[in-house]
Design an enzyme around this catalytic site. Structure first.
Site, PDB file in Angstrom:
ATOM      1  CB  ALA A   1      44.909  66.623 -49.646  1.00  0.00           C
TER       2      ALA A   1
ATOM      3  CB  CYS B   1      49.623  63.011 -47.770  1.00  0.00           C
ATOM      4  SG  CYS B   1      48.140  63.730 -48.499  1.00  0.00           S
TER       5      CYS B   1
ATOM      6  N   GLY C   1      48.578  70.960 -51.467  1.00  0.00           N
ATOM      7  CA  GLY C   1      49.907  70.865 -52.087  1.00  0.00           C
ATOM      8  C   GLY C   1      50.069  72.047 -53.014  1.00  0.00           C
TER       9      GLY C   1
ATOM     10  CG  LEU D   1      41.903  73.945 -51.059  1.00  0.00           C
ATOM     11  CD1 LEU D   1      40.531  73.294 -51.020  1.00  0.00           C
ATOM     12  CD2 LEU D   1      41.949  75.068 -50.021  1.00  0.00           C
ATOM     13  CB  ALA D   2      41.785  68.068 -52.996  1.00  0.00           C
TER      14      ALA D   2
ATOM     15  NE  ARG E   1      49.868  67.332 -55.748  1.00  0.00           N
ATOM     16  CZ  ARG E   1      50.325  66.288 -55.062  1.00  0.00           C
ATOM     17  NH1 ARG E   1      51.275  66.434 -54.165  1.00  0.00           N
ATOM     18  NH2 ARG E   1      49.831  65.070 -55.276  1.00  0.00           N
TER      19      ARG E   1
ATOM     20  CB  ILE F   1      50.680  59.499 -53.612  1.00  0.00           C
ATOM     21  CG1 ILE F   1      49.749  59.027 -54.744  1.00  0.00           C
ATOM     22  CG2 ILE F   1      50.427  58.736 -52.322  1.00  0.00           C
ATOM     23  CD1 ILE F   1      50.033  57.617 -55.220  1.00  0.00           C
ATOM     24  CB  THR F   2      46.580  63.300 -52.811  1.00  0.00           C
ATOM     25  OG1 THR F   2      45.341  63.315 -52.111  1.00  0.00           O
ATOM     26  CG2 THR F   2      46.518  64.272 -53.971  1.00  0.00           C
TER      27      THR F   2
END
Lengths: 241, 175
Positions: free
Chosen positions: A142, A173, A144, A156-157, A76, A80-81
């Site tokens: 977030a 991120c 991606g 999304l999250a 994606r 980082i998340t």
């Protein structure tokens, strides 16, 4: 506009959800009549990195795994998340062209959905030059995406009552100087994923102009092939909110 | 401040390239030596390699084939839909790829987008400039921001590709 089929998958390991997304993306590419799909779920604790994963080396990987989380490199966009319980993760998997969307407009609509959802909770959320949805200096959601031949995956999250401590181990991120928040943190009361889910669907339906959404709870399905069968062959009871 | 270059047509397959300055003014010299400026009504056009064919895929890639080498990138339409490009993953030189293999990825601030090999063959070069300046995919998608070159193993791979006129019709149908 075509009608989104929405599925709540309960808690699912990231690696399994990735396989499911890959299968569904292939299905979207091969079947001209494939319905647009919305997967909603929660993950077990996992740190994920996007395409630019070389920015995170083996040291990062072992450090974060030692905390008790998985570590997965994906295709994606974004850096980082963290994903974990208490976070509503949404993966829309559909042909952008069916909704006359390009990637930019699609992400804009996802952001609009979350902003409207936050407004319902009387929170002022906004966009910024960084993708995602922000409350002040802190990211509450977030995003991606991956696009393959016009079919989108990942998504999304939204932090509902996520344990924000997990985010302290990373620069979320890759954006320095900004923080992370959740709906519960902002409102000083417990807001669960289950509470948010129907409201999310309502705003998604508004923004994407998908008149009504068929919804099914598949959290009792244990295998990926069961999930795939149900999602692609549509052998299920129609449940409404 | 206004600048423009007019490239003369030298062969039937090449065409005029007109570059517009940021302010969008085209200046041409008149016969009395004075400069006349007028604002063009069309957007920037791409240059093309002389004596090569320019073809397109439904996935919004352009391909320029010359002496069995296919140079490709993404179209202006594609970069506009993606938004600001922040990263481009290039193919490895020397790698064999089949038509429709994922051969590169373009990441914008919004999303990562897979790029597919338009033809089968061996990757003979990749545009390293994109590693340090991925943003030229936005500013010069159909010229400076070529992604890679493939030495074609199968000349008939180009048969399924679109000519410029069909590609333009495709774009119009998507809006």
């Amino acid at each position: 506009m075509a009608q989104f089929r929405c599925f709540y998958l309960g808690k699912i390991r990231y690696a399994n959800a990735l396989k499911l997304q890959q299968n569904l993306t292939q299905w979207q590419l091969k079947s001209p009549n494939a319905n647009p799909i919305l997967l909603m779920l929660q993950h077990d604790p996992v740190y994920t990195v996007g395409l630019r994963s070389s920015e995170y080396d083996e040291n990062d990987e072992s450090r974060l795994s030692a905390l008790g989380a998985d570590f997965v490199r994906t295709n994606r966009g974004g850096l980082i998340t963290f994903h974990g319980p208490g976070q509503l993760v949404v993966y829309p998997i559909f042909k952008l062209a069916d909704f006359k969307l390009g990637i930019r407009k699609y992400v804009c609509q996802l952001e609009a959905t979350i902003i409207a959802l936050c407004e319902r909770y009387e929170l002022e959320a906004m966009r910024s030059p960084h993708t995602g949805v922000w409350i002040g200096n802190n990211k509450v959601c977030a995003m991606g995406i991956n696009a393959r031949r016009g079919v989108t995956s990942h998504g999304l999250a939204l932090n509902c009552n996520t344990d924000l401590e997990w985010f302290n181990r990373i620069v979320p991120c890759g954006i320095h100087g900004k923080g992370v928040t959740s709906l519960s943190h902002e409102l000083s009361r417990d807001i669960t994923v289950e509470h948010v889910l129907p409201h999310f669907l309502e705003h998604f339906s508004d923004v994407f102009k998908s008149e009504s959404l068929r919804f099914n709870d598949l959290s009792d399905k244990t295998t990926l092939s069961d999930l795939c069968d149900v999602i692609t062959e549509e052998k299920f009871e129609n449940l409404n909110f | 401040m206004a600048s423009a270059r007019l490239v003369n047509v030298v062969a039937s397959k090449a065409f005029k390239s007109i570059q517009y300055s940021r302010l969008g003014f085209l200046s041409i010299s008149q016969s009395n030596g004075s400069l006349k400026s007028f604002k063009p009504h069309c957007r920037r056009v791409h240059t093309t390699h002389l004596l090569s064919e320019r073809l397109f895929t439904k996935d919004h890639e352009w391909i320029s084939i010359e002496n069995g080498i296919a140079t490709f990138g993404i179209t202006d339409y594609a970069q506009e839909k993606l938004g600001e490009v922040v990263f481009c993953e290039l193919p490895e030189v020397g790698v064999e790829c089949d038509k429709d293999d994922v051969v590169a990825v373009v990441e914008s601030v919004k999303a990562a987008s897979d790029i597919f090999a338009p033809v089968s063959g061996e990757v003979t070069s990749a545009n390293e400039i994109l590693s340090t300046s991925p943003g030229i995919i936005n500013t010069s998608p159909e010229d400076e921001a070529w992604i890679a070159k493939i030495k074609m193993t199968n000349d008939s791979d180009k048969d399924g590709l679109l000519n410029e006129s069909d590609y333009k019709k495709l774009i119009v149908s998507l809006e």
